[in-house]
Design a protein around this motif. Structure first.
Motif, mmCIF file in Angstrom:
data_model
loop_
_atom_site.group_PDB
_atom_site.id
_atom_site.type_symbol
_atom_site.label_atom_id
_atom_site.label_comp_id
_atom_site.label_asym_id
_atom_site.label_seq_id
_atom_site.Cartn_x
_atom_site.Cartn_y
_atom_site.Cartn_z
ATOM 1 N N ALA A 57 65.881 10.689 -27.670
ATOM 2 C CA ALA A 57 65.613 12.024 -28.215
ATOM 3 C C ALA A 57 66.563 12.325 -29.368
ATOM 4 O O ALA A 57 66.155 12.896 -30.392
ATOM 5 N N HIS A 58 67.824 11.944 -29.216
ATOM 6 C CA HIS A 58 68.806 12.139 -30.292
ATOM 7 C C HIS A 58 68.372 11.401 -31.546
ATOM 8 O O HIS A 58 68.409 11.950 -32.664
ATOM 9 N N ALA A 59 67.931 10.159 -31.382
ATOM 10 C CA ALA A 59 67.514 9.362 -32.534
ATOM 11 C C ALA A 59 66.307 9.976 -33.239
ATOM 12 O O ALA A 59 66.205 9.932 -34.468
ATOM 13 N N GLU A 60 65.383 10.570 -32.470
ATOM 14 C CA GLU A 60 64.193 11.175 -33.072
ATOM 15 C C GLU A 60 64.549 12.310 -34.031
ATOM 16 O O GLU A 60 63.851 12.541 -35.025
ATOM 17 N N SER A 61 65.640 13.031 -33.730
ATOM 18 C CA SER A 61 65.978 14.213 -34.526
ATOM 19 C C SER A 61 67.330 14.116 -35.218
ATOM 20 O O SER A 61 67.824 15.114 -35.743
ATOM 21 N N ALA A 62 67.927 12.937 -35.224
ATOM 22 C CA ALA A 62 69.273 12.797 -35.777
ATOM 23 C C ALA A 62 69.343 13.211 -37.240
ATOM 24 O O ALA A 62 70.366 13.737 -37.700
ATOM 25 N N VAL A 64 67.242 15.354 -38.754
ATOM 26 C CA VAL A 64 66.733 16.698 -38.994
ATOM 27 C C VAL A 64 67.912 17.613 -39.295
ATOM 28 O O VAL A 64 68.952 17.535 -38.646
ATOM 29 N N ASN A 65 67.765 18.496 -40.286
ATOM 30 C CA ASN A 65 68.859 19.358 -40.724
ATOM 31 C C ASN A 65 68.608 20.800 -40.283
ATOM 32 O O ASN A 65 67.616 21.415 -40.685
ATOM 33 N N GLY A 66 69.520 21.325 -39.487
ATOM 34 C CA GLY A 66 69.378 22.690 -38.995
ATOM 35 C C GLY A 66 69.690 23.761 -40.015
ATOM 36 O O GLY A 66 69.668 24.949 -39.688
ATOM 37 N N LEU A 67 69.984 23.368 -41.248
ATOM 38 C CA LEU A 67 70.293 24.338 -42.291
ATOM 39 C C LEU A 67 69.127 25.290 -42.552
ATOM 40 O O LEU A 67 69.337 26.476 -42.798
ATOM 41 N N PRO A 69 65.560 26.446 -40.854
ATOM 42 C CA PRO A 69 64.588 26.336 -39.758
ATOM 43 C C PRO A 69 63.142 26.356 -40.238
ATOM 44 O O PRO A 69 62.247 25.925 -39.499
ATOM 45 N N THR A 70 62.885 26.839 -41.457
ATOM 46 C CA THR A 70 61.508 26.830 -41.943
ATOM 47 C C THR A 70 61.087 25.442 -42.406
ATOM 48 O O THR A 70 59.898 25.131 -42.434
ATOM 49 N N ALA A 71 62.058 24.617 -42.776
ATOM 50 C CA ALA A 71 61.740 23.245 -43.185
ATOM 51 C C ALA A 71 61.573 22.326 -41.984
ATOM 52 O O ALA A 71 60.827 21.341 -42.045
ATOM 53 N N PHE A 72 62.273 22.639 -40.885
ATOM 54 C CA PHE A 72 62.240 21.789 -39.691
ATOM 55 C C PHE A 72 61.947 22.661 -38.470
ATOM 56 O O PHE A 72 62.846 22.944 -37.664
ATOM 57 N N PRO A 73 60.693 23.096 -38.315
ATOM 58 C CA PRO A 73 60.369 24.005 -37.203
ATOM 59 C C PRO A 73 60.546 23.359 -35.834
ATOM 60 O O PRO A 73 60.676 24.079 -34.839
ATOM 61 N N SER A 74 60.567 22.037 -35.755
ATOM 62 C CA SER A 74 60.788 21.397 -34.457
ATOM 63 C C SER A 74 62.146 21.787 -33.896
ATOM 64 O O SER A 74 62.289 22.060 -32.694
ATOM 65 N N LEU A 75 63.143 21.814 -34.758
ATOM 66 C CA LEU A 75 64.494 22.152 -34.311
ATOM 67 C C LEU A 75 64.568 23.619 -33.896
ATOM 68 O O LEU A 75 65.190 23.963 -32.886
ATOM 69 N N LEU A 76 63.915 24.484 -34.654
ATOM 70 C CA LEU A 76 63.885 25.899 -34.301
ATOM 71 C C LEU A 76 63.236 26.098 -32.931
ATOM 72 O O LEU A 76 63.732 26.870 -32.095
ATOM 73 N N ALA A 77 62.151 25.389 -32.675
ATOM 74 C CA ALA A 77 61.462 25.520 -31.388
ATOM 75 C C ALA A 77 62.352 25.068 -30.241
ATOM 76 O O ALA A 77 62.414 25.723 -29.182
ATOM 77 N N MET A 78 63.065 23.954 -30.434
ATOM 78 C CA MET A 78 63.932 23.462 -29.367
ATOM 79 C C MET A 78 65.123 24.385 -29.154
ATOM 80 O O MET A 78 65.533 24.641 -28.007
ATOM 81 N N GLU A 79 65.701 24.907 -30.247
ATOM 82 C CA GLU A 79 66.814 25.849 -30.096
ATOM 83 C C GLU A 79 66.367 27.090 -29.337
ATOM 84 O O GLU A 79 67.062 27.554 -28.424
ATOM 85 N N ASN A 80 65.227 27.642 -29.709
ATOM 86 C CA ASN A 80 64.741 28.840 -29.022
ATOM 87 C C ASN A 80 64.471 28.568 -27.542
ATOM 88 O O ASN A 80 64.703 29.431 -26.683
#
Length: 493
Positions: A57-62, A64-67, A69-80
């Motif tokens: 899972a770490h490798a799948e999103s390593a 991805v930049n959390g700077l 959230p509109t560019a990487f909605p996957s990270l926003l969804a997981m954070e929420n």
């Protein structure tokens, strides 16, 4: 001439398999992160396949930049999703008395606590010299936050008997410039839960925010309560609690580093954000300290929670509770030792009785038998102690601990205290921090056989070092360790 076998940037690239072999060889010098014999720093659930899942899972999103959230909605969804899970576990969410809880994912407990202090400070721009009130047992990250943010820290003593602050002392410490009161659930050093209800009540009466630092055990306490343990109220069900921090890389068993900072409502969280548009680049908006953030740790935490589920965490909490009970029994049954407090969370903390073994020698003797514990130095009227952070992986090893503890106590008693020269101990007690130059600390380190300096390994026996530190006042301890770590952290050319 550069030695290409050791430099991080060789002239010619090294094959991938060889690089991994190098990393594994370096890791071979570390403390064991699995196996239930390390009682600090890492949290091992001993769940088969979990490491592989979180690594994938770490490798799948390593990358991805959390700077943004509109560019990487996957990270926003997981954070929420992580914030929602933490909020529900800690008394927030729909159908509770705190339905509007919001939060952010941070890199760890220290960042969560710094942000809690920053948010409280920025909520009161009219206060020129803000202050916070914390128990003496509060995590050192509050002092770090005060140092970084120029917020004064007012420390309330803890009872030598209960290891908790008196709420009346907390109330007395609150002044017109106080922006935050903090308490622990539980404290790291001793594993006891502060009187959160009473502290939150006095904070609310003064119109001050109350933060509950549940970074260490906040994910474990709700499951222990479900198992019937008498966990006192500490979460958003307590009126007056305005924010809570909980680390997922501790008893949620996610890889490091992931923590969650929760606020009772969006208005309380609002000052946490930093935004800046007065430059020609992109407008910066950050909920946390870092701007660029890898999605790897967040994805790994998401995978951990999804994989373990509520039933998994209940099972792990039960195994941890049983391990705590067994370890505490071993301490009670060993002459020369006593518990600092009856365990009420995931910590066993003990000290020596009068005539008991030198604790620092005992820690070395336990390490020689494969048990890696954490020595804690004397503070105010609290004696030195030994801290055990207990995880689910310890449960199968409890039966091995009691005889090893008894043997280690016997060996420590036979060895006696560390015979440091009296003039060295006197020097440690009389030095000022300003007198501790790098040269003086280097000489002390060499005289104590401390490795790491000049490439030598750190010695297996640390009792001489801990004895010297224990003889020094806190400010000198700090300076000694700063200078020593600075000696360790030198470039490899």
């Amino acid at each position: 001439m550069i030695d290409e076998d050791t430099t991080a940037l060789p002239v010619h690239g090294v094959p991938a398999d060889a690089v991994l072999d190098e990393v594994r060889a370096l890791r071979g010098r570390d403390r064991p992160t699995h196996g239930g014999r390390l009682f600090a720093y890492v949290y091992d659930p001993a769940v088969p396949g979990l490491d592989a899942l979180t690594a994938a899972a770490h490798a799948e999103s390593a990358h991805v930049n959390g700077l943004d959230p509109t560019a990487f909605p996957s990270l926003l969804a997981m954070e929420n999703a992580l914030v929602g899970a933490a909020a529900r576990l800690l008394g927030g969410g729909p159908d509770t008395g705190a339905p509007d809880v919001v939060g952010s994912v941070t890199s760890g407990g220290t960042e969560s606590l710094i942000l809690a202090v920053k948010t409280a400070r920025d909520a009161h721009p009219e206060i020129a010299a803000p202050r916070i009130v914390v128990p003496a047992s509060a995590h050192a990250a509050f002092a770090k936050a005060g140092h970084y943010l120029r917020v004064a820290v007012d420390t309330v003593p803890v009872s030598a008997t209960t290891l908790r602050p008196d709420p009346a002392d907390v109330a007395a410490a609150i002044g017109p410039d106080t922006v935050l009161v903090a308490c622990s659930a539980p404290s790291y050093a001793h594993g006891v839960v502060d009187p959160v209800e009473a502290i939150a009540r006095v904070a609310a009466a003064a119109g001050v925010r109350c933060h509950v630092d549940a970074c260490f055990g906040g994910w474990a306490l709700p499951w222990l309560r479900r198992l019937g343990e008498p966990i006192p109220p500490f979460d958003f069900a307590v009126p007056g609690v305005t924010s809570i921090s909980v680390d997922l890389h501790k008893y949620a068993y996610a890889p490091k580093g992931v923590s969650v900072l929760l606020h009772r409502d969006p208005a309380l969280r609002a000052p946490q954000y930093f935004a800046y548009a007065d430059w020609p680049g992109y407008t910066m908006v950050n909920p946390v300290i870092a701007s660029t953030r890898s999605g790897g740790p967040i994805a790994a935490a998401y995978a951990t929670l999804r994989h373990l589920g509520e039933d998994g965490y209940l099972r792990l909490a039960g195994a941890t509770r049983d391990a705590v009970t067994g370890l505490a029994d071993a301490v009670r049954e060993t002459p020369g030792l006593r518990l600092m407090a009856e365990p009420e969370s995931t910590v066993v903390c003990f000290t020596a009785t009068d005539g008991g073994p030198d604790l620092f020698v005992l820690v070395d003797e336990l390490a020689a038998r494969g048990w890696h514990t954490q020595p804690q130095l004397a503070y105010a009227d609290l004696p030195p102690s030994v801290h055990l952070t207990v995880t689910a992986s310890v449960a199968p090893r409890v039966g091995e601990f009691a005889p090893d503890l008894a043997a280690a106590v016997a060996a420590a008693g036979a060895a006696g205290p560390v015979p440091l020269p009296g003039d060295l101990l006197a020097l440690a007690g009389s030095l000022t921090p300003e007198a501790l130059t790098p040269e003086l600390v280097g000489g002390l380190a060499a005289g104590l056989g401390l490795g790491g300096v000049g490439g030598a390994p750190v010695p297996d026996r640390m009792a001489p070092v801990n004895t010297l530190l224990n003889a020094a006042p806190p400010a000198v301890r700090e300076r000694l360790l700063v200078e020593f770590v600075a000696l360790l952290q030198r470039p490899s050319w």
